[in-house]
Write a protein that holds these residues in place. Structure first.
Motif, mmCIF file in Angstrom:
data_model
loop_
_atom_site.group_PDB
_atom_site.id
_atom_site.type_symbol
_atom_site.label_atom_id
_atom_site.label_comp_id
_atom_site.label_asym_id
_atom_site.label_seq_id
_atom_site.Cartn_x
_atom_site.Cartn_y
_atom_site.Cartn_z
ATOM 1 N N ILE A 117 -11.546 -11.714 3.740
ATOM 2 C CA ILE A 117 -10.959 -10.674 4.579
ATOM 3 C C ILE A 117 -11.159 -9.343 3.859
ATOM 4 O O ILE A 117 -10.503 -9.058 2.849
ATOM 5 C CB ILE A 117 -9.455 -10.911 4.823
ATOM 6 C CG1 ILE A 117 -9.215 -12.272 5.472
ATOM 7 C CG2 ILE A 117 -8.872 -9.792 5.683
ATOM 8 C CD1 ILE A 117 -7.751 -12.675 5.516
ATOM 9 N N ASN A 118 -12.096 -8.555 4.343
ATOM 10 C CA ASN A 118 -12.320 -7.205 3.811
ATOM 11 C C ASN A 118 -11.637 -6.235 4.761
ATOM 12 O O ASN A 118 -12.109 -5.993 5.871
ATOM 13 C CB ASN A 118 -13.818 -6.920 3.699
ATOM 14 C CG ASN A 118 -14.101 -5.547 3.085
ATOM 15 O OD1 ASN A 118 -13.197 -4.756 2.859
ATOM 16 N ND2 ASN A 118 -15.371 -5.270 2.843
ATOM 17 N N THR A 119 -10.519 -5.683 4.327
ATOM 18 C CA THR A 119 -9.706 -4.844 5.205
ATOM 19 C C THR A 119 -10.328 -3.476 5.457
ATOM 20 O O THR A 119 -9.936 -2.788 6.404
ATOM 21 C CB THR A 119 -8.315 -4.630 4.583
ATOM 22 O OG1 THR A 119 -8.448 -3.864 3.369
ATOM 23 C CG2 THR A 119 -7.646 -5.966 4.280
ATOM 24 N N ALA A 154 -2.298 -12.395 1.963
ATOM 25 C CA ALA A 154 -2.814 -11.602 3.084
ATOM 26 C C ALA A 154 -1.818 -11.593 4.237
ATOM 27 O O ALA A 154 -1.534 -10.542 4.835
ATOM 28 C CB ALA A 154 -4.163 -12.157 3.543
ATOM 29 N N TYR A 204 -2.351 0.932 -4.452
ATOM 30 C CA TYR A 204 -1.677 -0.338 -4.181
ATOM 31 C C TYR A 204 -0.709 -0.632 -5.310
ATOM 32 O O TYR A 204 -1.040 -0.466 -6.489
ATOM 33 C CB TYR A 204 -2.686 -1.476 -4.040
ATOM 34 C CG TYR A 204 -3.391 -1.458 -2.708
ATOM 35 C CD1 TYR A 204 -2.832 -2.080 -1.597
ATOM 36 C CD2 TYR A 204 -4.597 -0.771 -2.553
ATOM 37 C CE1 TYR A 204 -3.463 -2.040 -0.366
ATOM 38 C CE2 TYR A 204 -5.231 -0.724 -1.324
ATOM 39 C CZ TYR A 204 -4.660 -1.353 -0.230
ATOM 40 O OH TYR A 204 -5.266 -1.306 0.988
ATOM 41 N N GLN A 219 0.847 -1.186 0.000
ATOM 42 C CA GLN A 219 0.000 0.000 0.000
ATOM 43 C C GLN A 219 0.881 1.233 0.000
ATOM 44 O O GLN A 219 1.743 1.397 0.852
ATOM 45 C CB GLN A 219 -0.932 0.015 1.213
ATOM 46 C CG GLN A 219 -1.936 1.158 1.166
ATOM 47 C CD GLN A 219 -3.008 1.054 2.223
ATOM 48 O OE1 GLN A 219 -2.967 0.173 3.078
ATOM 49 N NE2 GLN A 219 -3.990 1.942 2.168
ATOM 50 N N ILE A 250 -9.306 -6.711 -0.701
ATOM 51 C CA ILE A 250 -10.079 -7.849 -0.207
ATOM 52 C C ILE A 250 -9.333 -9.130 -0.557
ATOM 53 O O ILE A 250 -8.778 -9.254 -1.654
ATOM 54 C CB ILE A 250 -11.489 -7.885 -0.837
ATOM 55 C CG1 ILE A 250 -12.306 -6.658 -0.426
ATOM 56 C CG2 ILE A 250 -12.241 -9.169 -0.463
ATOM 57 C CD1 ILE A 250 -13.630 -6.531 -1.163
ATOM 58 N N TYR A 284 -2.356 -9.188 7.190
ATOM 59 C CA TYR A 284 -3.784 -9.420 7.409
ATOM 60 C C TYR A 284 -4.070 -10.914 7.630
ATOM 61 O O TYR A 284 -3.345 -11.773 7.139
ATOM 62 C CB TYR A 284 -4.597 -8.934 6.213
ATOM 63 C CG TYR A 284 -4.538 -7.443 5.972
ATOM 64 C CD1 TYR A 284 -5.100 -6.545 6.884
ATOM 65 C CD2 TYR A 284 -3.926 -6.933 4.829
ATOM 66 C CE1 TYR A 284 -5.042 -5.173 6.656
ATOM 67 C CE2 TYR A 284 -3.868 -5.559 4.589
ATOM 68 C CZ TYR A 284 -4.427 -4.682 5.510
ATOM 69 O OH TYR A 284 -4.374 -3.332 5.288
ATOM 70 N N LYS A 323 -9.750 -1.113 3.567
ATOM 71 C CA LYS A 323 -8.723 -0.181 3.089
ATOM 72 C C LYS A 323 -8.445 -0.330 1.597
ATOM 73 O O LYS A 323 -7.354 -0.026 1.115
ATOM 74 C CB LYS A 323 -7.426 -0.393 3.875
ATOM 75 C CG LYS A 323 -7.561 -0.148 5.367
ATOM 76 C CD LYS A 323 -6.253 -0.434 6.094
ATOM 77 C CE LYS A 323 -6.411 -0.199 7.600
ATOM 78 N NZ LYS A 323 -5.147 -0.495 8.338
#
Length: 448
Positions: A397-399, A232, A205, A200, A404, A237, A401
């Motif tokens: 996993i939906n961050t 991830a 990204y 990021q 995903i 994450y 930010k």
């Protein structure tokens, strides 16, 4: 260094990635979207037709589904059917077969009776078939090798005129083709583009491939199977998750044994699919029995490497060991794991597998089947370290930010268009884009 920018970058060219690629191109006002595929073509791993049972999992004959889950699965399964009909793919990559859930023995027969009464409210086309009906519909379920009827009571619930089967590998390519036919949007696919790192950088990204090519994106969705969790973890994450890769193998008959799909009653203690028989559309309609369930220490089957990736993604600690212990201390699960290991051992495998498959076809003999070499894939079963349990179904996993990570074990292919719609809501809200949900619903869902 070659740099390319897109509003959305999708990592992974299986059916989940292709479904999102298609929906973004057709139903949103995004100006640019690309898909990065690790290998030389789309759908070379779990979406490939030989890697799965080619089933549209509607929820009507899958006895491990609750009624509430079946209602959701029915909706997403209908999207598969509607897409194929919209692009005239019926009888090309999507087919109708008879299908049923079979109960064997008094306990399972009673289960099927009760389930039929409950599930026909959601699936009104379901029929209940006794032994006399099955003599006409699926005679091999009834008769022993000597021609006599099997002694146990049997009962099935099923349907005769529904779409049941899809070659998901070909559907992946059709989704990509339809996406790239959309005007006013740049839709690019890059092959041989294995993602090495995602970083990021402010609001963007940076995605770097192992070949050194760099892409940038406003939003990233990783639909890379077990490698979704691997990537991830590299970004910090999903550390509360580990991945248990489960390989499924199949056995193929030397002729047609079944007229349609026959599923068995699921053992609630076992977190993996019960044995079933399916007409294989890639093997001239021969019956494919399976899957087995075997843990493999790698993330991709029939591909070199990924052993180190497995150990990194397993994320081994005391919580993971506790999950394994809780599973294996149950004698039924322990025996199931051992038996499925032996299904892979030449010399023993056919003999043991036939014993299990005889519950479906009591006349089945060792000479009737062969181990289906090259068939089967790997499903990423997610382990939740915080809850110390094996998670069933999709994990995402939906961050929050702009990135995903999706892990989609079975029925990931069936739910691909529904999962993509879920992600599109997140993407369009984050990027302030428009989603033509009215057109989406008109094209891909039924009036309810």
């Amino acid at each position: 260094m070659n740099e390319k920018h897109y509003e959305v970058v999708i990592v992974g060219g299986g059916i989940s990635g292709a479904a999102l690629f298609y929906e973004l191109a057709k139903y949103t006002n995004t100006k640019s979207v690309c898909m990065l595929e690790k290998y030389e073509d789309l759908a070379t791993l779990n979406t490939k037709g030989t890697s799965n049972s080619q089933t549209i999992h509607v929820g009507d004959i899958e006895t491990n589904y609750t009624l509430e889950k079946a209602k959701i699965t029915k909706r997403t399964a209908k999207m598969i059917e509607k897409f194929c009909l919209q692009y005239n793919l019926q009888d090309k990559i999507m087919f109708k077969h008879q299908k049923m859930a079979l109960g064997v023995g008094e306990k399972e027969v009673e289960f099927i009776k009760n389930r039929y009464e409950e599930f026909k409210t959601v699936f009104p086309y379901l029929e209940l078939w006794d032994k006399e009906d099955l003599k006409k519909l699926e005679p091999k379920l009834v008769y022993l090798e000597n021609g006599q009827e099997r002694p146990e009571p049997i009962l099935a619930m099923g349907a005769k005129d529904e779409y049941t089967t899809v070659e998901y590998g070909q559907m992946t390519k059709e989704l990509a083709k339809a996406a790239q036919a959309c005007e006013d949007v740049r839709t690019d696919i890059f092959y041989n583009s294995e993602v090495d790192e995602i970083e990021q950088l402010g609001e963007l990204y940076k995605i770097t491939t192992k070949s050194g090519t760099v892409f940038t994106a406003d939003f990233v969705v990783v639909n890379a199977g077990a490698h979704s969790l691997y990537l991830a973890h590299k970004m910090g994450y999903g550390k509360h998750m580990g991945c248990l890769p489960m390989a499924g193998s199949f056995y193929m008959t030397n002729e047609e044994f079944l007229n349609g799909k026959v599923y068995m009653v699921q053992n609630d203690k076992l977190p993996f699919a019960a044995l079933h028989g399916d007409p294989d559309i890639l093997a001239d309609g021969k019956t494919r029995f399976g899957p087995t369930a075997l843990m493999l220490p790698k993330l991709e089957r029939y591909k070199p490497g990924t052993y180190l990736d497995f150990f990194k993604t397993l994320n081994l600690d005391g919580n993971i060991i506790k999950i394994f212990w809780d599973l294996l201390k149950d004698s039924e699960i322990r025996n199931y794991v051992l038996r499925n290991f032996l299904f892979e051992v030449p010399g023993l495998n056919k003999k043991l597998f036939v014993k299990d498959a005889k519950k479906i076809v009591p006349s089945l003999q060792e000479k009737d089947i062969e181990y289906a070499k090259g068939f089967g894939g790997i499903r990423p079963q997610v382990l939740n370290k915080e809850q110390q349990r094996l998670m069933l179904g999709e994990a995402s996993i939906n961050t929050g930010k702009g990135i995903i990570f999706n892990m989609t074990p079975s029925p990931g292919a069936t739910s691909c268009l529904g999962n993509a719609k879920r992600d599109i809501h997140t993407i369009t809200e984050y990027l302030n884009l428009e989603f033509n949900e009215k057109e989406f619903l008109a094209d891909l869902t039924e009036d309810e």
